[in-house]
Design an enzyme around this catalytic site. Structure first.
Site, short mmCIF file in Angstrom:
data_model
loop_
_atom_site.label_atom_id
_atom_site.label_comp_id
_atom_site.label_asym_id
_atom_site.label_seq_id
_atom_site.Cartn_x
_atom_site.Cartn_y
_atom_site.Cartn_z
N THR A 280 0.86 -1.19 0.00
CA THR A 280 0.00 0.00 0.00
C THR A 280 0.89 1.23 0.00
O THR A 280 1.99 1.20 0.57
CB THR A 280 -0.86 -0.01 1.29
OG1 THR A 280 -1.78 -1.08 1.19
CG2 THR A 280 -1.62 1.30 1.49
N GLY B 134 -10.75 -2.36 2.99
CA GLY B 134 -9.84 -2.19 4.13
C GLY B 134 -9.91 -0.79 4.71
O GLY B 134 -10.90 -0.06 4.53
N ASP B 135 -8.84 -0.41 5.41
CA ASP B 135 -8.82 0.89 6.09
C ASP B 135 -8.43 2.05 5.17
O ASP B 135 -8.76 3.20 5.45
CB ASP B 135 -7.82 0.85 7.25
CG ASP B 135 -6.41 0.53 6.76
OD1 ASP B 135 -6.27 -0.40 5.92
OD2 ASP B 135 -5.46 1.20 7.18
N1 ASP Z 1 -4.27 -1.58 4.82
C1 ASP Z 1 -4.44 -2.25 3.57
C2 ASP Z 1 -5.73 -3.01 3.59
O1 ASP Z 1 -6.03 -3.61 4.60
C3 ASP Z 1 -3.31 -3.15 3.22
C4 ASP Z 1 -1.93 -2.66 3.58
O2 ASP Z 1 -1.76 -1.53 3.92
O3 ASP Z 1 -0.97 -3.45 3.52
O4 ASP Z 1 -6.38 -3.07 2.58
#
Ligand code: ASP
Length: 345
Positions: free
Chosen positions: A210, A240-241
């Site tokens: 990400t 996701g977040d």
């Molecule tokens: N936070 C991202 C998600 O959960 C993935 C990541 O940051 O590695 O989609």
């Protein structure tokens, strides 16, 4: 005509004035700028790296952050710096965002992104989009050209197209690396190595890369953005977040700008980015202390892993993680560049 005494004094002053050194250059009143980026956190270990791959990541991080830094140094807005920096990482196949995004269980791409402006608290986000080449640009368009904060799925793709953003065929995103990792994850799943979709190792290791960027611009404004493909083999339109304001992204001129990366479900539940800002605002903590508490105490206690990059309204920086590594880079007001991968660097 008589040469008066007062004239002599005047002449003396004029001569003195001519011979005195020129006035000092007026120093710029511009406030300091700063930029921090990440390219994902996780189990990034030296033993799994080759020098070539490591160099490629370091170069990609340095190239991207320099784009944003130049914009800021030339008086450009935080929004432009975040957008162009993230665009560069979205266009690189190395990161799990844009071009290099991971694949879903249905062998499609579903991208998430968000942006927040610390001066106005305006924000924009998109989730589950399939054809937008640069999702962070779409998130910014949602903020500036729609009455909404978050758009999802087909509608968000359609909005981006109407806004004149570049639309690509899904094939554009498919890279051998991500096709192979989906295959491996699916094989493992079929072989029952993964007991349930909540298996820890499975979830921890299928989402690196990400990208995020936080800046302080020369007007003293903060901005933050995050862009991701989410998790390999994700199902049921999982989100996701990263596109959730307050969880993966937050910016507020009173406190800080934060972009997160990690196991999204835990970052949503811990409302990571806003929690760091709230600790600063209500408890008066420094950005480093607030980030340490949220990443090492709150997220870790729930069982989640990942990290954040952040910058406060004075240009102080935080790069906190509870994983062995996080691709990250920082340029301070004087142009000093720092690129790091492993936690112990
Ligand atoms: N936070 C991202 C998600 O959960 C993935 C990541 O940051 O590695 O989609």
């Amino acid at each position: 005509m008589k040469f008066k005494y007062s004239n002599a004094i005047l002449l003396f002053i004029i001569i003195l004035g001519c011979s005195s050194p020129p006035p000092k250059e007026v120093t710029s009143k511009k406030k300091p700028v700063g930029i921090v980026i990440h390219g994902g956190a996780g189990t990034i270990l030296r033993e799994n790296m080759t020098t070539e791959i490591e160099d490629a990541y370091r170069k990609a991080l340095a190239n991207a952050i320099k784009i944003g830094y130049d914009i800021l140094k030339n008086g450009g807005s935080g929004q432009e710096a975040v957008e162009k920096t993230i665009n560069a990482m979205e266009d690189s196949a190395l990161f799990n965002a844009g071009k290099g995004a991971v694949l879903t269980a249905k062998e499609t791409i579903e991208l998430d992104a968000s942006f927040m402006d610390g001066a106005t608290l305006d924000a924009g986000a998109i989730s589950g989009v399939k054809t937008i080449k640069n999702p962070i640009s779409a998130a910014i368009k949602v903020m500036s050209n729609s009455p909404h904060v978050m758009l999802s799925g087909e509608g968000a793709d359609q909005f981006a197209s109407e806004q004149g953003l570049e639309i690509v065929d899904q094939k554009y995103f498919f890279t051998d690396r991500r096709i192979n990792s989906l295959k491996r994850v699916k094989e493992a799943e079929q072989n029952d190595k993964i007991i349930s979709s909540l298996d820890e190792a499975f979830l921890r290791n299928n989402r690196f890369g990400t990208v995020g960027c936080v800046v302080l611009d020369s007007e003293g404004n903060l901005a933050a953005g995050t862009s991701t493909g989410g998790m390999t083999n994700k199902k049921w339109n999982r989100i996701g977040d990263a596109p959730i304001i307050g969880a993966g992204t937050y910016a507020n001129n009173n406190t800080c700008a934060i972009s997160a990366t990690g196991w999204g479900e835990f970052f949503i539940r811990s409302v990571v980015a806003h929690d760091i800002s709230a600790l600063m605002e209500y408890k008066g903590l420094s950005i480093q202390e607030a980030s340490r508490i949220v990443i090492h105490e709150k997220v870790a206690t729930l069982g989640g892993d990942g990290g954040i990059v952040g910058i406060d309204n004075q240009g102080n920086v935080a790069m906190e993680m509870n994983t062995p590594g996080m691709y990250r880079a920082h340029i301070d007001n004087d142009g000093n560049l720092m690129v790091k991968i492993y936690k112990d660097e």
